[in-house]
Enzyme design. Structure first.
Site, short mmCIF file in Angstrom:
data_model
loop_
_atom_site.label_atom_id
_atom_site.label_comp_id
_atom_site.label_asym_id
_atom_site.label_seq_id
_atom_site.Cartn_x
_atom_site.Cartn_y
_atom_site.Cartn_z
N LYS A 1 -17.63 -0.90 6.37
CA LYS A 1 -18.06 -1.79 5.31
C LYS A 1 -19.62 -1.85 5.23
O LYS A 1 -19.98 -1.79 4.14
CB LYS A 1 -17.66 -3.52 5.79
CG LYS A 1 -17.64 -4.14 4.86
CD LYS A 1 -17.28 -5.62 4.92
CE LYS A 1 -17.45 -6.69 3.88
NZ LYS A 1 -16.86 -7.92 3.77
N GLU B 1 0.94 -1.38 0.17
CA GLU B 1 -0.08 -0.06 0.07
C GLU B 1 0.93 1.14 0.03
O GLU B 1 0.23 2.43 -0.53
CB GLU B 1 -1.02 -0.18 1.44
CG GLU B 1 -2.00 -0.97 1.12
CD GLU B 1 -1.70 -2.36 1.57
OE1 GLU B 1 -0.57 -2.56 1.77
OE2 GLU B 1 -2.54 -3.24 1.58
N MET C 1 24.23 8.61 2.76
CA MET C 1 23.87 9.88 3.33
C MET C 1 24.39 9.72 4.87
O MET C 1 24.95 10.57 5.56
CB MET C 1 22.66 10.25 3.09
CG MET C 1 22.26 11.66 3.60
SD MET C 1 23.50 12.91 3.00
CE MET C 1 22.71 13.66 1.76
N PHE D 1 -11.52 -7.69 14.13
CA PHE D 1 -10.44 -7.92 13.15
C PHE D 1 -10.21 -7.08 12.19
O PHE D 1 -11.07 -6.37 11.39
CB PHE D 1 -11.03 -9.47 12.40
CG PHE D 1 -9.77 -9.92 11.30
CD1 PHE D 1 -8.71 -10.34 11.97
CD2 PHE D 1 -10.00 -9.82 10.13
CE1 PHE D 1 -7.66 -10.57 10.86
CE2 PHE D 1 -9.29 -10.14 9.10
CZ PHE D 1 -8.10 -10.62 9.52
N GLN D 2 -8.89 -6.61 12.00
CA GLN D 2 -8.18 -5.65 11.23
C GLN D 2 -9.08 -4.36 11.64
O GLN D 2 -9.12 -3.54 10.63
CB GLN D 2 -8.74 -5.85 9.79
CG GLN D 2 -7.69 -7.16 9.49
CD GLN D 2 -7.55 -7.51 7.88
OE1 GLN D 2 -8.46 -7.29 7.19
NE2 GLN D 2 -6.47 -8.11 7.51
C1 LIG Z 1 12.21 5.17 5.51
C2 LIG Z 1 13.44 6.16 5.73
N1 LIG Z 1 14.37 5.45 6.62
C3 LIG Z 1 15.69 5.96 6.95
C4 LIG Z 1 16.13 7.40 6.73
C5 LIG Z 1 17.17 7.70 6.92
N2 LIG Z 1 18.27 7.89 5.61
C6 LIG Z 1 18.32 8.91 4.97
S1 LIG Z 1 19.34 8.81 3.41
C7 LIG Z 1 19.80 7.38 4.04
C8 LIG Z 1 20.56 6.21 3.43
C9 LIG Z 1 20.13 6.12 1.99
O1 LIG Z 1 20.97 4.98 1.39
P1 LIG Z 1 20.81 4.86 -0.18
O2 LIG Z 1 19.43 4.73 -0.50
O3 LIG Z 1 21.86 3.99 -0.67
O4 LIG Z 1 21.49 6.39 -0.77
P2 LIG Z 1 22.80 6.79 -0.91
O5 LIG Z 1 22.87 7.79 0.23
O6 LIG Z 1 24.01 5.91 -0.65
O7 LIG Z 1 23.06 7.65 -2.19
C10 LIG Z 1 19.07 6.97 5.21
C11 LIG Z 1 19.04 5.77 5.68
C12 LIG Z 1 15.14 7.89 5.51
N3 LIG Z 1 15.48 9.03 5.09
N4 LIG Z 1 13.96 7.11 5.28
#
Ligand SMILES: Cc1ncc(C[n+]2csc(CCOP(=O)(O)OP(=O)(O)O)c2C)c(N)n1
Ligand SMILES: [Mg+2]
Lengths: 163, 581
Positions: B171, B59, B489, B121-122
């Protein structure tokens, strides 16, 4: 600074929870809150007392206004206004203190609304400092239970909050 | 006996009314996933063919598809989910749309009315769960209210400051046996909801006087210019004034990046010249930007000499973080239009000689950094050069849907957007997993357009199940995975602030992306060095009918620069690993 904000909102399920949710979600204070339907049953009126600097209060009023169910609001603290709170208070009233308590209730223009041989239940209306002063005058050791309505407020003079 | 047509009333079930309302609203696609509480609605859906439905694999992806469709087209996206887990799975997508002010209508099934509150449920109180992340939500208490409530949902979602709206339908309200008179209102009014349609003329006049007198002005273009479809007038205004323009992460494309007057993004990973110009400005005209913390750095040190004209449709965005000298509540488009007509009538014009000096200064700043990055002699790819190559093969004209991380910032910095609504990213919530479903949502509606998902190997794995949806509906998006084998990042912050202790930011056992794509019937190409890059991209983009997963191995040690120094002013930046302003 302390502010009293009066809000007219749709009298619908869920509207109140939006207001309360907004305050916690955005880290605003609520000191008191009261709410009841108005003479127009489609509207509720809510009064909230809160504290914050001007920037915070501006955000509070803007964010409240943004809620879809809020129809209109006014920060009563911006002008002359009347505020009242109602308290029901159960007091130990036995022996020699019984008369003393009765006198104090009279001085504060309260009413004894229920009596037993050892307890007075008193109704008192006023602004918050008056209610606090009453409790002080009685002495906390005589207080068995209190319930306060939270502040209600209305502007003085011709000004009205209506739609 | 003959009856005049207007006397024929249509009797429909709640479920049929849901579908008919969407038809009458002009909805083309619904993104969703069925379940117990929405079975009646799905049955009504089955028995018509006007509104099409896309069955996602999770979803969350449905909400991102709807969201990206809205970002690209300006029209609200529509989502169906069932009660409980269906609805909670949608919450991240709803919050993503909320943070970026994207119009969306989510119809969630609910357990039967008489079961509500019994931990049925749900059963989830999705109204309560979603409340902090929706513009509004509605509960259907009486089936006959369905058409009007759906109309209201679209109205609220798409007017004023747009946002997601949830409509929760128990529902029993959709039971096929209970029929009601159907009537879809042409419009609705709500006494408690009156979004501004134009700015205050006196304020606009005051703003214009300040603009004409300004010596070091900057126009700050935000998401409100994109969402408000105001780019054209804003561009005209900027050019007539000869003012420099900085576009926020949400405002990219709101002013053409190839134009001389564009300075780049402001803020944490903004360009040197944009941050310097803002810091030294005497006037900032903000058009639909909200001065969030990733733009302003420390608010008390923000742009010390600037007066601020803040135009926003949402009064609560004004003076929230940065005090506005001239607040103007209204849609950017109408306000900018009014400014233009004032300018045409005005006897005074912008201060030419002051602006010439200002541009001279800005051009010097431009030369200092100018978006440079180090390239490797050994052919190891830099993420920035991949984005530049993608820009080249797509003629700068693609829809670029990004995930979240370093790759997102590189895409924002190096894919120079000349058009609005082409850059689609989760700016406010920063939702990893957004990019791929977003690209799908755009591709579905613009099958002839080039649609690119820029992602990282971390983000992509948050919604990779949608490779299956792409096979089912034939969605040939191009996935540019800047694979640095780490949560780049996070790793960058660990490098900069935690002495390179890479706590949980390294990903072991990545899947074989080629086999993964092949398992779903898609193409994949791995690119390991510079020599392979352009040929591989050209090959991928030539496969018009194929989803191509580009697994591009990039330098894991690269950082995003410039990067503002935390808790400092706009002009305090790292320009490379060793160079600070
Ligand atoms: C759902 C979610 N969980 C954690 C984060 C924290 N976060 C921001 S950037 C990042 C790393 C992203 O890794 P990747 O997709 O490999 O991109 P890169 O920075 O390596 O280009 C994380 C864990 C987030 N923004 N969103
Ligand atoms: Mg990565």
């Amino acid at each position: 600074m302390r502010h009293i904000i009066a809000v007219l909102m749709e009298n619908e399920a869920g509207a109140l929870s939006r207001v309360v949710g907004l305050f916690s979600q955005r880290n605003f204070n609520i000191e008191t809150l009261n709410v009841a339907p108005t003479e127009d049953p489609t509207l509720s009126r809510l009064t909230v007392t809160t504290t914050g600097n001007d920037r915070v209060i501006e955000q509070i009023t803007k964010q409240l206004n943004k809620l879809i169910e809020v129809v209109k609001l006014v920060d009563l603290t911006d002008g002359d206004h009347i505020e009242r709170e109602m308290m029901l208070i159960k007091l130990k009233a036995a022996g020699q203190h019984r008369d003393e308590i009765k006198r104090t209730v009279d001085i504060f223009r309260g009413q004894i609304v229920d009596v037993t041989s050892s307890v007075y239940t008193v109704q008192l209306t006023g602004d918050q400092p008056k209610l606090d002063a009453f409790i002080n005058a009685i002495g906390e050791s005589y207080v068995l239970e209190t319930v306060r309505s939270g502040v209600s407020g209305i502007a003085r003079g011709e000004k009205v909050l209506s739609i | 006996m003959l009856l005049a047509e207007e006397y024929i009333v249509e009797m429909l079930s709640g479920a049929e009314m849901v579908i008919r309302s969407l038809q009458d609203e002009g909805v083309e696609y619904i993104y969703g996933y069925p379940g117990g509480s929405v079975l009646h609605i799905y049955d009504a859906l089955f028995q018509q063919d006007k509104v099409k439905h896309v069955l996602v694999r999770h979803e969350q992806a449905a909400t991102h598809m709807a969201d990206a469709y809205a970002r690209a087209s300006g029209k609200p996206g529509v989502v169906f989910v069932t009660s409980g887990p269906g609805a909670t799975n949608a919450v991240t997508g709803i919050a993503t749309a909320y943070m970026d002010s994207i119009p969306m209508v989510v119809i969630s099934g609910q357990v039967m009315s008489h079961l509500i509150g019994e931990d049925a449920f749900q059963e989830t109180d999705i109204l309560g769960v979603s409340r902090p992340v929706v513009k509004h939500n509605f509960a259907i208490k009486d089936a006959k209210d369905i058409p009007e409530t759906i109309k209201k949902a679209f109205y609220v979602a798409s007017t004023g400051r747009p946002g997601p709206v949830v409509v929760d339908i128990p529902k029993d309200m959709t039971a096929p046996t209970d029929k009601f008179e159907y009537n879809y209102p042409a419009q609705v009014e709500m006494r408690s909801y009156n979004p501004a349609t134009r700015g205050h003329s006196g304020q606009i006049k005051k703003a214009m006087d300040m603009m004409v007198a300004a010596k070091r002005p900057v126009i700050l273009v935000g998401g409100g210019t994109i969402g408000g479809r105001a780019s054209e007038v804003v561009t005209e205004l900027a050019q007539k004034m000869n003012f420099p323009v900085s576009t926020t992460l949400m405002g990219l494309g709101g002013y053409p990046a190839s134009d001389r007057q564009w300075l780049g993004m402001p803020g944490m990973h903004g360009s040197y010249e944009a941050n310097m110009a803002l810091h030294h400005a005497d006037l900032i005209l903000s058009l639909g930007a909200r001065f969030d913390d990733r733009v302003t750095n420390a608010t008390e040190k923000f742009c010390p000499t600037a007066r601020v004209i803040h135009v926003d449709i949402d009064p609560s965005s004004i003076s929230k973080t940065i005090a506005a000298d001239v607040p103007i509540v209204g849609p950017t488009k109408s306000v900018a239009t009014e400014m233009l007509s004032l300018l045409a009538k005005s006897k005074t014009s912008p201060d030419k000689s002051a602006l010439a000096d200002w541009w001279g200064q800005i051009d010097q700043w431009r030369q200092r950094h100018g978006g440079r990055y180090d390239t490797h002699a050994d052919g190891l790819l830099k993420p920035q050069q991949v984005i530049e190559a993608v820009h080249k093969v797509t003629n700068g004209d693609a829809y670029v849907c990004s995930d979240v991380g370093q790759h997102q910032m590189f895409a924002a910095q190096y894919y120079k957007f000349d058009k609005p609504n082409r850059w689609i990213n989760s700016g406010g919530l920063g939702t990893m997993g957004f990019g791929f479903p977003a690209a799908m949502g755009v591709k579905l509606h613009y099958p002839d357009a080039e649609v690119v998902c820029v992602t990282g190997e971390g983000s992509f794995q948050m919604n990779l199940q949608e490779l299956s949806t792409c096979s089912q509906y034939g969605l040939p998006v191009k996935i540019i995975c800047l694979n640095n084998g780490s949560l780049g990042m996070v790793r960058q912050w660990q490098d900069m602030n935690y002495e390179s202790r890479h706590s949980q930011s390294y990903m072991e056992s990545l899947p074989d992306f080629e086999k993964l794509a092949a398992a779903y019937g898609h193409e994949a190409i791995t690119v390991a060095n510079e020599a392979e890059l352009m040929p591989a991209l050209e090959k991928a983009f030539a496969m018009k009918d194929k989803l191509v997963f580009m697994n591009i191995l990039v330098d894991a040690n690269e950082h995003v620069y410039p990067m503002q120094v935390p808790k400092a002013s706009m002009r305090d930046m790292w320009l490379s690993k060793s160079e600070r302003t």
